[in-house]
Design a protein around this motif. Structure first.
Motif, short mmCIF file in Angstrom:
data_model
loop_
_atom_site.label_atom_id
_atom_site.label_comp_id
_atom_site.label_asym_id
_atom_site.label_seq_id
_atom_site.Cartn_x
_atom_site.Cartn_y
_atom_site.Cartn_z
N ALA A 114 19.13 -101.37 -44.18
CA ALA A 114 19.56 -102.51 -43.36
C ALA A 114 21.07 -102.49 -43.14
CB ALA A 114 19.14 -103.82 -44.04
N VAL A 115 21.83 -102.18 -44.20
CA VAL A 115 23.28 -102.10 -44.06
C VAL A 115 23.67 -101.01 -43.07
CG1 VAL A 115 25.39 -101.48 -45.28
CG2 VAL A 115 23.81 -103.09 -46.30
N LEU A 116 23.08 -99.83 -43.20
CA LEU A 116 23.45 -98.71 -42.33
C LEU A 116 23.09 -99.00 -40.87
CD1 LEU A 116 22.34 -95.70 -44.59
CD2 LEU A 116 24.66 -96.56 -44.19
N VAL A 117 21.91 -99.55 -40.65
CA VAL A 117 21.46 -99.78 -39.26
C VAL A 117 22.30 -100.86 -38.60
CG1 VAL A 117 19.54 -100.62 -37.87
CG2 VAL A 117 19.13 -98.96 -39.68
N VAL A 118 22.49 -101.99 -39.28
CA VAL A 118 23.24 -103.10 -38.68
C VAL A 118 24.70 -102.70 -38.48
CG1 VAL A 118 23.98 -105.49 -38.99
CG2 VAL A 118 21.67 -104.80 -39.63
N ALA A 119 25.28 -102.00 -39.45
CA ALA A 119 26.67 -101.56 -39.29
C ALA A 119 26.82 -100.59 -38.13
CB ALA A 119 27.16 -100.92 -40.59
N ALA A 120 25.86 -99.70 -37.97
CA ALA A 120 25.93 -98.75 -36.85
C ALA A 120 25.81 -99.47 -35.51
CB ALA A 120 24.83 -97.70 -37.00
N ILE A 121 24.91 -100.44 -35.42
CA ILE A 121 24.76 -101.19 -34.16
C ILE A 121 26.04 -101.95 -33.83
CG2 ILE A 121 23.51 -103.09 -33.08
CD1 ILE A 121 21.04 -102.23 -34.62
N GLY A 122 26.61 -102.61 -34.83
CA GLY A 122 27.85 -103.35 -34.59
C GLY A 122 29.00 -102.45 -34.20
N ARG A 123 29.08 -101.26 -34.83
CA ARG A 123 30.16 -100.33 -34.50
C ARG A 123 30.03 -99.80 -33.07
NH1 ARG A 123 29.70 -97.88 -38.73
NH2 ARG A 123 28.28 -96.22 -38.08
N ARG A 124 28.82 -99.47 -32.66
CA ARG A 124 28.61 -98.96 -31.29
C ARG A 124 28.85 -100.04 -30.25
NH1 ARG A 124 26.04 -94.17 -30.45
NH2 ARG A 124 25.24 -94.96 -28.46
N ALA A 125 28.58 -101.30 -30.60
CA ALA A 125 28.80 -102.39 -29.65
C ALA A 125 30.22 -102.91 -29.67
CB ALA A 125 27.83 -103.54 -29.93
#
Length: 885
Positions: A31-42
């Protein structure tokens, strides 16, 4: 006990708690990796994406961990209630792992305890009822005999004897129960002729006045077995008595004995109503009679089962075409292990054959087994182990101690545990407003103030804080602080003021007064994200349990999907429909949608945590037991404090010589210019002020107050040190003022001077507390004044005040730092235009851009004034100076 809604979690089927914990770690990491990746790309700011990522990990863990800890918490509460005699507590088993196994074992234990308690109560009621009737009858007979009302004839004495026999039978049953509970049993084995045994038992049964006929059949007629005749007689008589009582008038009770291999079987059948199949497992339990009006105590069959199992056999209730059919299967020659006798089998659980090894009584001289006397005699109860009288467990007269609170419950009790659907909906609404308005801004403005004011106001209303004058003062301060985001273009000090006001804002709910309490109050806003998860889960569970909720959500999702699909097709098929869709539907890209989702989560989470603290405030002022520890001797604290006072006097004497000696004295003594001397040592004096507060607090802690002289000396030292430290503060401010006159005024220098003035207030507060006055409000006043100072500086437009001071200095000296003036814009732009020539003002305002966004969400008074000032002075016509003029 009811479990919370949806307590059976997604990992309920896994049978190992270790595997569950491993899955929790993996799920939270993913969950941490996925949400952090989405926030970074956005392109979501770290300030927003960080808390949202942590919340996603906690949410995933909370969702997967549902039902894992609930049984343990329920068992803790249930054990406390059971200690007080509430045996009805049960645990909802929500998992198949070790915790679930423990919960099932707990339920089985609770069921056994409840059964035993029920049997205890039934025993008291039955014994009381059974003893009362024959005792009352016997007493009446004896009173009549004593009074001479009746003659002591055969009939009267027979009645008394019958009541005494009834009492004896009941006492024998209770003694047998005592032996069962004690696990002790002894058999006097001997050869028993079955036909003679049954004939004797039938003859004894026919002594009772019942219209029942007995038919005995033994196959073969010469059947003999090895058994304890007295115990076996006790069983058969009991079975015949039960059959006779349940048989109708003129009925037949059939007793058949036969050989079956190495066993022999005894069947007892009657013509009564029979035993329902669902009740057959109960009739061999204590007080397990299926007919409470039959007149039996409910103990005979339990004793019969115990005796049969002592012989290594079993007794069952079998199916019958009519009436009841009880069957005994016993070994013809009991074989017991050579080991020591074990406890007798439980009367409620069938034991395997030969599970017990009762002792065998034989005559030492002959070596032959001898039967004991009649079972109605007391001699049948003799044993190597003395029978114990059954004791009735007593209910505690004092309620048991409450269970020890968990980690959170020690300092953060949850006073409002029920689902808070309205608060969740209101917080989500604030999050929606923020997610819609904040991305439309181009710089801080009205939308920021609006969202912050709405979120804080919701917490204020939830906590009902308007009833406290202190809370009202804090809330007014916070409202002024958030308004600065609309009034000023550079709200840096306002942000500092809000950070300092956070503990104050939380103290409106926690009622904190001490420094530690204020720090705990500020930290509670962060920790509420963890503490409030159970309440959030209960609220979401309440929502999911509402009727038609999922149907409404499904209908809404299908509606949105249909509108998107068909709307897109129609918009692409017709230009007019496409223009309408373009005007109605916002053109949001994927990254913008992601940003809004993160903002919604972030703002909703902040609002919910603040509301949770308002609803369930922690214990902010812990009892630290910080009592003063006075020194044994006065000189232990007085000598160090006197040395510090001497240093204060020396320093102030030097300052006086510089003040009255003038610039020549400073130059002659130090070799420094007056401006250099004024700048030197300001930071050290600030540190001196801070250390003075520490020294005053130590005096409060260690100085003795046992005598009036001690109190006078302590108060004199404290007041002297406070006065001298205030003079040091005045010296530091004087130095800074001289330096600014020489080199110009800046916001940083003025802010430093005001901070030093705030330190003077802190010295006064600490000095007052050290002198003996109460300092319950000292921490609140110090923090409130610091936050108010940080908010007041941008509110009074410190940049404009600095421009005015530099303008006055420019008129007096002709010097000004134009490059620095350009850094004060846009909040000081109007003052620059009003106090400096147009060309200089144009140079000071050059290079400062203003927002061209006309959205109301970005409206800001400072940027609007900047735009007006630039339009008024235009652009500079020459080269702009950057140095002093």
């Amino acid at each position: 006990m009811t479990a919370e809604p949806n307590a059976r979690g997604p990992l309920a089927g896994i049978t190992s708690i270790r595997v569950k914990l491993g899955l929790l770690v993996v799920a939270s990491t993913v969950a941490v990796l996925v949400v952090a990746a989405i926030g970074r790309r956005a392109g979501v700011p770290t300030l927003v994406s960080g808390p949202v990522t942590i919340a996603a990990a906690l949410g995933a863990t909370r969702w997967l961990a549902r039902g894992m800890v609930t049984p343990l918490q329920d068992m803790t509460r249930a054990a406390s209630r059971m200690a007080g005699g509430q045996w009805s507590e049960r645990i909802d088993v929500t998992s198949a792992d070790e915790v679930g196994t423990l919960a099932r074992s707990f339920n089985a234990m609770a069921e056994d305890l409840a059964t035993q308690d029920e049997q205890r109560r039934a025993l008291i009621a039955t014994v009381s009822h059974e003893l009362r009737t024959p005792l009352a009858a016997q007493r009446a007979v004896l009173e009549n005999l004593a009074d001479g009302v009746v003659a002591p004839d055969e009939r009267t004495l027979g009645t008394a004897l019958a009541q005494a026999e009834r009492l004896s039978d009941l006492v024998n049953d209770l003694l047998d129960l005592s032996r069962i509970d004690g696990g002790a049993g002894r058999l006097a084995l001997a050869r028993v002729d079955v036909a003679q045994l049954l004939t004797a038992c039938v003859a004894e049964a026919e002594l009772r006045p019942r219209d029942v006929r007995h038919v005995v059949t033994v196959t073969p007629e010469s059947l003999s077995v090895t058994a304890d005749r007295a115990r076996l007689t006790q069983v058969i008589v009991n079975l015949l008595d039960n059959a006779d009582r349940h048989s109708p008038a003129g009925g037949v009770v059939r007793v058949d004995a036969r050989v079956d291999g190495s066993d022999w079987v005894l069947d007892v059948r009657d013509d009564g109503p029979g035993i329902p199949p669902e009740q057959r497992h109960r009739i061999f339990q204590r007080f397990g009679s299926t007919d409470p009006t039959s007149g039996g105590s409910g103990l005979g069959l339990a004793i019969a089962r115990w005796v049969v199992e002592m012989h290594g056999g079993r007794i069952d209730a079998l199916d019958a075409e009519a009436g009841a059919h009880l069957a005994l299967r016993l070994p013809r020659t009991p074989v017991f292990p050579s080991s020591k006798p074990s406890q007798a089998p439980s009367v409620d659980t069938p034991a395997p054959r030969a599970a017990a090894a009762p002792a065998v009584v034989a005559h030492a001289a002959t070596g032959r087994h001898t039967p004991s006397s009649s079972p109605t005699q007391e001699s049948t109860m003799s044993s190597a182990v003395a029978p114990t009288v059954p004791t009735v467990p007593s209910v505690p007269s004092v309620p048991p101690a409450a269970p020890r609170p968990d980690f959170w419950g020690r300092f953060w009790p949850e006073r409002h545990c029920g689902p808070q659907v309205a608060i969740l909906a209101a917080a989500a609404g604030v999050g929606i407003i923020g997610a819609v308005l904040l991305p439309l801004m181009n710089g801080v403005g009205l939308a920021v103030s609006l969202v912050m004011a709405l979120g804080g106001s919701l917490a204020f209303v939830v906590g009902r804080a308007w009833r406290s004058p202190w809370a009202l003062a804090v809330w007014a301060l916070c409202l002024v602080a958030v308004s600065v985001f609309t009034l000023r273009a550079e709200p840096g000090l306002a942000v500092l003021g809000l950070v300092l006001a956070t503990p104050l804002f939380m103290s409106a709910f926690t009622k904190a007064r001490t420094i530690v309490g204020l720090l705990i109050s500020g930290l509670a806003w962060v920790l509420a994200a963890i503490r409030g998860l159970p309440l959030l889960g209960r609220t979401l569970g309440r929502l999911s349990a509402r009727r038609n909720l999922w149907a409404v959500l499904r209908a809404g999702a299908l509606t949105v999907l249909g509108v998107i699909v068909f709307g897109a097709l129609f918009a692409s098929a017709d230009a007019i429909v496409g223009s309408w869709a373009k005007a109605l539907v916002p053109d949001w890209q994927w990254s913008e949608l992601t940003l809004r989702a993160f903002l919604w989560t972030f703002i909703t989470g902040l609002t919910l945590t603040a509301c949770y603290v308002a609803l369930n405030p922690p214990v902010a002022d812990p009892d630290l037991a910080l009592t003063p520890r006075p020194a044994k001797h006065r000189f232990e604290w007085l000598v160090p404090a006197g040395a510090v006072l001497v240093l204060f006097v020396v320093f102030l004497a030097a300052q006086a010589s510089a003040l009255f000696g003038g610039k020549e004295h400073v130059l002659r003594t130090t070799g420094l210019t007056y401006a250099e001397y004024a700048r030197q040592g300001f930071g050290q004096l600030v540190v001196v002020t801070l250390l003075t507060t520490v020294v005053l607090a130590l005096i409060r802690w260690f100085a003795s107050e046992q005598t009036a002289a001690d109190r006078s000396i302590k108060r004199g030292v404290v007041l002297t040190m406070t006065a001298l430290s205030l003079l040091v503060v005045g010296s530091a401010l004087h130095r800074l003022w001289l330096y600014q006159e020489a080199y110009g005024f800046t916001t940083a220098r003025i802010t430093a001077a005001l901070a030093e003035g705030w330190l003077a207030l802190v010295v006064i507060l600490v000095g007052a507390a050290a002198a003996g006055w109460s300092w319950a409000w000292a921490a609140r006043v110090a923090l409130f004044s610091a936050s108010a100072l940080a908010v007041a500086l941008p509110l009074v437009n410190l940049d404009a005040r600095v421009v005015e001071l530099n303008a006055a200095r420019y008129e007096a000296t002709g010097k000004v730092d134009v490059a620095y003036l350009s850094q004060l814009a846009p909040d000081g732009s109007a003052a620059i235009v009003a106090n400096f020539p147009r060309e200089m003002a144009a140079c000071a305002l050059t290079g400062t851009s203003t927002s061209t966004d006309d959205s109301w969400t970005s409206w800001n008074l400072g940027r609007e004034r900047m735009a007006r000032a630039q339009a008024q002075v235009g652009t500079p016509t020459g080269v702009c100076p950057t140095a002093y003029r």
